[in-house]
Design a protein around this motif. Sequence first.
Motif, short mmCIF file in Angstrom:
data_model
loop_
_atom_site.label_atom_id
_atom_site.label_comp_id
_atom_site.label_asym_id
_atom_site.label_seq_id
_atom_site.Cartn_x
_atom_site.Cartn_y
_atom_site.Cartn_z
N ARG A 1 63.15 -37.38 -15.08
CA ARG A 1 64.29 -36.95 -15.88
C ARG A 1 63.71 -36.29 -17.13
NH1 ARG A 1 65.57 -41.88 -13.59
NH2 ARG A 1 67.51 -41.95 -12.38
N MET B 1 77.25 -46.01 -26.16
CA MET B 1 77.21 -45.72 -24.73
C MET B 1 76.93 -47.01 -23.97
SD MET B 1 75.24 -42.77 -22.84
CE MET B 1 73.66 -43.25 -22.28
N LEU C 1 77.24 -35.82 -19.31
CA LEU C 1 75.99 -36.24 -19.96
C LEU C 1 75.20 -35.07 -20.52
CD1 LEU C 1 73.90 -38.40 -20.66
CD2 LEU C 1 72.97 -38.12 -18.35
N GLU D 1 68.90 -47.88 -10.30
CA GLU D 1 69.74 -46.71 -10.06
C GLU D 1 70.97 -47.09 -9.23
OE1 GLU D 1 67.08 -43.84 -8.48
OE2 GLU D 1 66.16 -43.44 -10.43
N ASP E 1 63.39 -39.25 -19.63
CA ASP E 1 64.48 -40.09 -20.12
C ASP E 1 64.66 -41.28 -19.18
OD1 ASP E 1 66.66 -41.00 -21.47
OD2 ASP E 1 67.95 -39.29 -21.07
N THR E 2 64.67 -42.48 -19.73
CA THR E 2 64.93 -43.73 -19.01
C THR E 2 63.98 -44.00 -17.85
OG1 THR E 2 66.57 -42.76 -17.51
CG2 THR E 2 67.39 -43.67 -19.58
N PRO F 1 77.87 -41.25 -19.50
CA PRO F 1 77.17 -42.09 -18.53
C PRO F 1 75.69 -42.17 -18.86
CG PRO F 1 77.63 -39.95 -17.58
CD PRO F 1 78.27 -39.97 -18.93
N SER F 2 75.04 -43.10 -18.26
CA SER F 2 73.60 -43.23 -18.43
C SER F 2 72.90 -42.21 -17.53
CB SER F 2 73.16 -44.62 -18.02
OG SER F 2 71.77 -44.66 -17.77
N PRO F 3 71.74 -41.76 -17.95
CA PRO F 3 70.94 -40.91 -17.05
C PRO F 3 70.64 -41.61 -15.73
CG PRO F 3 70.02 -40.93 -19.26
CD PRO F 3 71.09 -41.97 -19.25
N LEU F 4 70.63 -42.93 -15.78
CA LEU F 4 70.34 -43.66 -14.56
C LEU F 4 71.46 -43.54 -13.54
CD1 LEU F 4 68.84 -46.89 -16.15
CD2 LEU F 4 67.60 -45.13 -14.88
N SER F 5 72.61 -43.03 -13.99
CA SER F 5 73.69 -42.80 -13.03
C SER F 5 73.39 -41.62 -12.12
CB SER F 5 74.99 -42.52 -13.78
OG SER F 5 75.34 -43.59 -14.60
N PHE F 6 72.37 -40.89 -12.47
CA PHE F 6 72.03 -39.69 -11.69
C PHE F 6 70.60 -39.81 -11.16
CE2 PHE F 6 74.94 -38.66 -15.09
CZ PHE F 6 75.98 -38.02 -14.42
N SER F 7 70.41 -39.23 -10.03
CA SER F 7 69.07 -39.27 -9.44
C SER F 7 68.13 -38.37 -10.24
CB SER F 7 69.11 -38.80 -7.99
OG SER F 7 69.89 -39.69 -7.23
N PRO F 8 66.86 -38.74 -10.29
CA PRO F 8 65.89 -37.88 -10.97
C PRO F 8 65.70 -36.57 -10.21
CG PRO F 8 64.78 -39.69 -9.87
CD PRO F 8 66.24 -39.95 -9.74
N ARG G 1 73.45 -48.66 -11.51
CA ARG G 1 74.16 -47.69 -12.34
C ARG G 1 75.28 -47.03 -11.56
NH1 ARG G 1 74.93 -48.13 -17.28
NH2 ARG G 1 76.29 -46.41 -16.77
N ARG G 2 74.99 -46.69 -10.34
CA ARG G 2 76.00 -45.98 -9.57
C ARG G 2 77.19 -46.88 -9.26
NH1 ARG G 2 71.61 -42.65 -7.85
NH2 ARG G 2 70.70 -44.20 -6.50
N GLU H 1 75.53 -49.11 -21.36
CA GLU H 1 74.39 -48.96 -20.46
C GLU H 1 74.19 -50.26 -19.72
OE1 GLU H 1 73.06 -46.21 -19.91
OE2 GLU H 1 74.02 -45.18 -21.56
N ARG I 1 69.70 -47.44 -23.78
CA ARG I 1 69.83 -46.68 -22.56
C ARG I 1 69.26 -47.46 -21.39
NH1 ARG I 1 69.14 -40.72 -22.44
NH2 ARG I 1 71.35 -40.77 -22.31
N MET I 2 68.32 -48.30 -21.68
CA MET I 2 67.70 -49.03 -20.61
C MET I 2 68.45 -50.31 -20.31
SD MET I 2 65.51 -46.83 -20.27
CE MET I 2 64.87 -47.63 -18.82
#
Lengths: 534, 575
Positions: free
Chosen positions: B267, A1, B73, A322, B289-290, B231-238, A325-326, A3, A28-29
């Motif tokens: 998350r 993945m 995800l 964040e 997560d993250t 995608p990473s969890p960071l692609s989404f808002s908590p 990432r977006r 990241e 992931r980080m």
Amino acid sequence: MSEHDPSANDVNGSNDDTLANSVGTSSRMGTGVRRPNVPSLAVGVLATVSLVAACVFHWLRSEAGKETLQRAANGMDTSSVNERRTAIGQGADARSTSANQTSTASQTPVAAEVTPPLLAIPPQASPDVLHEGRLVADQLVEFMPQSLEAKEMQARFEYEFGDTTRARQIWQSVIDVNPHYVYALVGLGDVATIEGQLQAAVRYYRQAVLADPNNLSRQVTLGIALLHAAQLDDAKQVLSGVLARDPKNVQAHVELASVLAQLQELEAAREHFEIALQSKPELAEIHFGLINVYRRLGNREKAAHHQAEHARLQKDVVAKRERGRREYNDDRAIQFDVGKLYVDMARVYLAGGFRKSAELLLLRASRMEPENVDARQALAAAAVGQGKPFDAIRWLSEISELRPDDVTFVREMARLYCQINRPDDAEKLLTSFVAERPQHLVARRALAMFFLEVRSQPERAVEHAQAAIDLSPTASSFAMLASMHEAAGNLQQAIESLKKAVELEPRNSSYQQALALLREGSDAKPVQNGGAQQ
Amino acid sequence: MKRKVFDQSAPAIAAVVAYCIFASEMPRATAQPQSITSASSAPRQSPIILTDVTDRTGIDFVHTDGSYGKYFLVEAMSAGLALLDYDQDGDADVYFLNGAPINAKSNLPGAVNSMFRNDGDFRFKQVTRESGVGDDGMGLGVACADFDNDGFVDIYVNNYGPNVLYHNNGDGTFTDVTHAAGVSNGSLVGAGAAFFDMEADGDLDLYVGNYIQFDPALHRVHIHKGLPSYPSPLSFSPQFDTLYRNNGDGTFADVSKESGIHAVAGRSMGLLAFDYDADGDSDVVVANDTQENFLFENDGKGYFTEVGVQAGIAYDYRGKPQASMGVALLDIDHNGLLDLYFTSFSEEFATLYTNLGSGLFDDATLRAGASEATFPHVKWGVVAVDFDNDGNRDLLIGAGDLDDQRDKRGGVSKSTAFRVPNVLLRASSNGTLHDMKHDWGSAAQVSESTRGLVAGDLDNDGRVDCIALNARARPTVMRNESELRPYLKLRLIGTRENRDGIGALISVERGGDRQVMQTHCGNSYQSDCGQEWHFGLAPGVGPIRISIRWPDGSNQSLELAAPPTSVVKVLQFSP
């Protein structure tokens, strides 16, 4: 993945917002992969050019200047003030430390030019980019089978974009030839790390340190690896050794503090966190470390203070992460990173005598990623080396558009204009830069030197030197102003300026000597801009 | 005001034992307890043997995450599972969550949550249809407890989409009471969940973890090393979590805002409730997560303050947030304080936070040892149970990359692939851990991509068995065939509070060794291991002293002359 954590703000202070950090990591980080110091060809090359510019124009006319330019163009300069981070550079380092070195790029006989297997149309989608990249990496080795640097490129491609097992095999083959090849050792350490072979990683990193004992950042890497491997006493020793040689190394302080906290040496941990904090007050991890040690030391007040600071900083970190990432774009990220690797591969071609191939690769790199400054820097350096200053100016101009606030490239273009007897163009460049950025200290200084050394207009030089002092009243600024006044024949003002410089830096003997000379009324020697840093 | 964990002035032991039922319920005929090896004061190390017996169990469940090439995800997160004795026949039944296609027109036929009744001797029977718990939503987390104190365990399923509360009718069937109870939780992406009594009023409230703010319309497939990836969890808002207060009449009220839970968004993944600061109430720990983990400190009245950073569990020892997944509770160093163990992503250690007291934890991962064993894996479920009954809770960790394309990218090892063996860390009495590598029976040879993981004595033989829910595959049922040694199994029955006694603090002492555990609901990775509490007793000799501090603060003690051979049910003393 894939990241990407564009907010990753390491303790070196490299707030790396580039997409480069995003590819090739499974974390992931986005902090999982520690690249083997991603080579940057042009950093080394243009560092020299920048040095030239730093010493400004009068130096240009010297034989030493010409010689350095030539070395920069060849990409083989060894006098860079920056650490040489490229594979070739590392290979050179390794050669200097190993009697067993049997293969180097420079020993590769010059062969007929080869054409890198670049697709006719620059690929956009990341699978296509990677396909082309692998072809290029493999061809590099095919044409330079004895070159360890070529293999290093191939291994790095696999590590970052492909099969880490293959990367490990290639690096191992390099080590079989030269057991002290540092980047292969680091690469093997990185592979071992992601495979969870933390003790093996320590062994590789330790060998890398032994092969290149003057590289402190690599020793910090070893310290971190030892920490991960729970070899706490060894980690303490290594990181303490780094600090003995570089007491201001923030990362070493932070990592050592973490080690000490694990060893329950809380007071010592606190001390190192506090030292690090003085240099990096905005680094959330340091505050977190201090929260923990202060709470365990029973100082709730201090812990609360750092908790508040941590919370404040963490908000920004999270928001940035964040947002990154977006905005993350996989294809663009791959193009960016492969483009960077192409620059380093080009350097290998160049060292092997395949200049045309190198240029083709650099051109592709510059087109793959519109913001690839490294490629353009290298192309500019190559153009300089081939006596094509207009081409060099064109590349530098593109860089300048990408980094409009960086005077380095403007200064370099001005230098090239001067070299081809077009000082008006040089002046236009520098003055327009200063006009748009009147608070830019380095630009002011450069313009002052330009008027002094190129235009022989000391009055105008004084004007800009004075502006530089208004921006930064340092000893070096006053020394520079003194030199301008002296050139303008204003000896008394030169003396006054130098007195200021001596006041600010009383231990600087060069200022004192220059002042003494001026006071003696000597006109034999001009005031040197002693200690002035651009 | 802090209270002591155990009131030393409690009445003399046997005097306060009001009801102590030594259950005569024995396992079914084929599962007679084995003879127990004599205890010795210095337990020797015997092998831990977990045997893969999946094929003979009759469990034909196959997990699906509903994926169809879109790389949402949520698919990769997938699901937990639960052990519960839904039919009260004395053995643990198993409930598997299942996935469903996201943003698709229709669900996969047959892809529903599944209940398997334990018929003993590791034989299970599919009873989903007759029990009525076959929800076909995108199942993610599950918690089981008797929310209405009627004596039968109920099930809460945390979905992507509306959640489901199944009320146990007591006759082997369940009724969906979600809407009547008011706990559907909108259409959020779920995670772990836990019942607990936040204000000690005698009924169980419900904490519902929510993962991210997810909108399929904004989803895009990522590419990594030339292949599609999640995608990473960071692609989404908590997302904020949800807290429901039990009204005591079968309904719940959403008190997320007024309780302070909405002060922070996370998350969420695995979570559990326990009394971290020994002040007598249940706090909530959430693996995020993250980002930083949360620890919601309860003021005893149901108002929570997030204290993860100051408690020291938010970040790892270098101040880095982890991609935390599952969480387990244990007292690894036998100091009477409950520690936490979090699983995490690859290139991160699974992290052990030891409880220093005074509400402070220390990341002791490196000092505990075996950290290297967890570093390369993506880690999910985790159970802290004493497999060899030596008095130390070992850690079984479910592993497997989240990305099914991982293997195609090259460079995977047997630690980093999509399907990998799970990891077993054996604990020693000095609080250190030892990687058992692949030397713990045939279950160690199974390569799957485990998510949820639960542990319980499935055949009532005194040895804790395990079940792993594997993404896109059959589960793995692991029978514990380690040497049988003395043990104690407790089941608490509350009379003045929640029927399951959730939130009670149990202390077991024998021969100078002391073990503690707080009963809790929800743990591991979005899973639930049920309400049977197991303690290995091998290290001690002599009588077994059991102390229980119930959630209402009352203390109860009892003494057993020798290790029992079946579950001990402890009924709360009624003065």
